[in-house]
Design a protein around this motif. Structure first.
Motif, mmCIF file in Angstrom:
data_model
loop_
_atom_site.group_PDB
_atom_site.id
_atom_site.type_symbol
_atom_site.label_atom_id
_atom_site.label_comp_id
_atom_site.label_asym_id
_atom_site.label_seq_id
_atom_site.Cartn_x
_atom_site.Cartn_y
_atom_site.Cartn_z
ATOM 1 N N PRO A 138 49.325 -23.336 8.189
ATOM 2 C CA PRO A 138 49.467 -22.656 6.905
ATOM 3 C C PRO A 138 49.617 -23.653 5.757
ATOM 4 N N GLY A 139 48.820 -23.457 4.727
ATOM 5 C CA GLY A 139 48.899 -24.294 3.541
ATOM 6 C C GLY A 139 48.080 -25.569 3.574
ATOM 7 N N TYR A 140 47.329 -25.796 4.653
ATOM 8 C CA TYR A 140 46.536 -27.030 4.733
ATOM 9 C C TYR A 140 45.450 -27.079 3.662
ATOM 10 N N ASP A 141 45.024 -25.909 3.197
ATOM 11 C CA ASP A 141 43.889 -25.834 2.284
ATOM 12 C C ASP A 141 44.256 -25.571 0.825
ATOM 13 N N ASP A 142 45.544 -25.397 0.533
ATOM 14 C CA ASP A 142 45.925 -25.127 -0.855
ATOM 15 C C ASP A 142 47.017 -26.072 -1.374
ATOM 16 N N GLY A 143 47.383 -27.067 -0.577
ATOM 17 C CA GLY A 143 48.381 -28.043 -0.996
ATOM 18 C C GLY A 143 49.812 -27.696 -0.625
ATOM 19 N N SER A 144 50.058 -26.461 -0.212
ATOM 20 C CA SER A 144 51.444 -26.081 0.089
ATOM 21 C C SER A 144 51.972 -26.763 1.348
ATOM 22 N N PHE A 145 51.092 -27.104 2.301
ATOM 23 C CA PHE A 145 51.535 -27.866 3.473
ATOM 24 C C PHE A 145 52.068 -29.228 3.039
ATOM 25 N N LEU A 146 51.296 -29.925 2.219
ATOM 26 C CA LEU A 146 51.727 -31.244 1.734
ATOM 27 C C LEU A 146 52.990 -31.130 0.898
ATOM 28 N N GLU A 147 53.083 -30.090 0.114
ATOM 29 C CA GLU A 147 54.278 -29.863 -0.701
ATOM 30 C C GLU A 147 55.505 -29.674 0.195
ATOM 31 N N GLU A 148 55.355 -28.826 1.201
ATOM 32 C CA GLU A 148 56.497 -28.510 2.078
ATOM 33 C C GLU A 148 56.877 -29.680 2.984
ATOM 34 N N TRP A 149 55.899 -30.263 3.640
ATOM 35 C CA TRP A 149 56.188 -31.329 4.605
ATOM 36 C C TRP A 149 56.355 -32.688 3.931
ATOM 37 N N GLY A 150 55.469 -33.009 3.026
ATOM 38 C CA GLY A 150 55.484 -34.329 2.407
ATOM 39 C C GLY A 150 56.678 -34.571 1.509
ATOM 40 N N PHE A 151 57.215 -33.501 0.953
ATOM 41 C CA PHE A 151 58.350 -33.650 0.051
ATOM 42 C C PHE A 151 59.619 -33.019 0.605
ATOM 43 N N ASN A 152 59.622 -32.814 1.910
ATOM 44 C CA ASN A 152 60.846 -32.417 2.595
ATOM 45 C C ASN A 152 61.860 -33.533 2.365
ATOM 46 N N PRO A 153 63.124 -33.215 2.076
ATOM 47 C CA PRO A 153 64.104 -34.272 1.803
ATOM 48 C C PRO A 153 64.263 -35.290 2.943
ATOM 49 N N GLU A 154 63.917 -34.896 4.155
ATOM 50 C CA GLU A 154 64.044 -35.820 5.292
ATOM 51 C C GLU A 154 62.765 -36.593 5.577
ATOM 52 N N ALA A 155 61.698 -36.310 4.841
ATOM 53 C CA ALA A 155 60.396 -36.935 5.102
ATOM 54 C C ALA A 155 60.215 -38.227 4.321
ATOM 55 N N THR A 156 59.436 -39.105 4.911
ATOM 56 C CA THR A 156 58.927 -40.301 4.254
ATOM 57 C C THR A 156 57.411 -40.172 4.304
ATOM 58 N N SER A 157 56.777 -40.108 3.141
ATOM 59 C CA SER A 157 55.347 -39.814 3.088
ATOM 60 C C SER A 157 54.604 -40.874 2.290
ATOM 61 N N TYR A 158 53.427 -41.204 2.780
ATOM 62 C CA TYR A 158 52.592 -42.202 2.125
ATOM 63 C C TYR A 158 51.196 -41.658 1.886
ATOM 64 N N ARG A 159 50.646 -41.993 0.722
ATOM 65 C CA ARG A 159 49.225 -41.807 0.466
ATOM 66 C C ARG A 159 48.549 -43.071 0.981
ATOM 67 N N ILE A 160 47.417 -42.913 1.639
ATOM 68 C CA ILE A 160 46.667 -44.044 2.171
ATOM 69 C C ILE A 160 45.415 -44.222 1.320
ATOM 70 N N ASP A 161 45.242 -45.428 0.769
ATOM 71 C CA ASP A 161 44.087 -45.725 -0.078
ATOM 72 C C ASP A 161 43.239 -46.830 0.547
ATOM 73 N N LEU A 162 41.950 -46.731 0.296
ATOM 74 C CA LEU A 162 40.995 -47.775 0.646
ATOM 75 C C LEU A 162 40.314 -48.179 -0.658
ATOM 76 N N LYS A 163 40.512 -49.429 -1.059
ATOM 77 C CA LYS A 163 39.939 -49.934 -2.316
ATOM 78 C C LYS A 163 40.278 -49.024 -3.494
ATOM 79 N N GLY A 164 41.523 -48.553 -3.545
ATOM 80 C CA GLY A 164 41.985 -47.737 -4.657
ATOM 81 C C GLY A 164 41.637 -46.264 -4.588
ATOM 82 N N THR A 165 40.942 -45.845 -3.540
ATOM 83 C CA THR A 165 40.553 -44.441 -3.388
ATOM 84 C C THR A 165 41.375 -43.797 -2.282
ATOM 85 N N PRO A 166 42.020 -42.653 -2.544
ATOM 86 C CA PRO A 166 42.776 -41.971 -1.493
ATOM 87 C C PRO A 166 41.863 -41.547 -0.346
ATOM 88 N N ILE A 167 42.284 -41.875 0.883
ATOM 89 C CA ILE A 167 41.504 -41.485 2.059
ATOM 90 C C ILE A 167 42.335 -40.684 3.055
#
Length: 170
Positions: free
Chosen positions: A43-72
């Motif tokens: 649930p939420g994988y396609d509208d950003g709510s999954f990332l909002e819920e899991w990625g910004f959970n107070p217990e989570a540590t989340s990273y964006r991964i970039d290749l040559k400055g582009t998010p991948i």
């Protein structure tokens, strides 16, 4: 932090619109490949709510991964250094870049950043064969349990990786 051609930046809310289409492609690709359905994911994988819920959970540590400055892709972790354990909540790399070693590089980054974590846990759908290969053959996890019954479309594999000093010396 740059690590083997990739840059890992703590995820911020502004990353959600950049990462959501990548996450959607990843799950939709798996859904088509393993379930023969054109789209599907948690649930939420396609509208950003999954990332909002899991990625910004107070217990989570989340990273964006970039290749040559582009998010991948991104990686979401739950670290419990005081117990020497961690849980891989989610990792995804753009399907257009599969097979280039970026997922393995991301996992090496995690182990490098959290050397006090000696036991890692993860889970993945039983039908996601590509994930099994990645977790077991590339990252060193072992399947330790299957939950959710015998239906391969409903079952979940529980995985574990224990890092010992002998592995570190090799």
């Amino acid at each position: 932090m740059e690590f083997e051609r990739l840059t890992f930046t703590p995820m911020v809310k502004e990353d959600i619109p950049l990462l959501t289409p990548i996450m959607k492609r990843c799950f939709d690709n798996d859904s088509q490949l393993f379930f023969q359905k054109p789209a599907g994911g948690p649930p939420g994988y396609d509208d950003g709510s999954f990332l909002e819920e899991w990625g910004f959970n107070p217990e989570a540590t989340s990273y964006r991964i970039d290749l040559k400055g582009t998010p991948i892709g991104a990686i979401i972790l739950f670290i419990h250094e005081e117990h020497g354990s961690g849980f891989l909540g989610n990792i995804f790399i753009d399907t257009d870049l599969s097979g280039n070693g970026y997922g393995s590089t991301a996992w090496r980054f995690v182990e490098h950043m959290y050397p006090k974590v000696k036991t890692w846990y993860a889970e993945t759908p039983a039908v996601s064969y590509r994930n099994h290969y990645f977790y077991t053959n590339k990252c060193g996890f072992h399947i330790v349990a299957v939950e959710g019954g015998r239906n391969r479309f409903e079952a979940q594999f529980k995985l574990c990786k224990t890092i010992n000093h002998m592995e570190e010396l090799a």
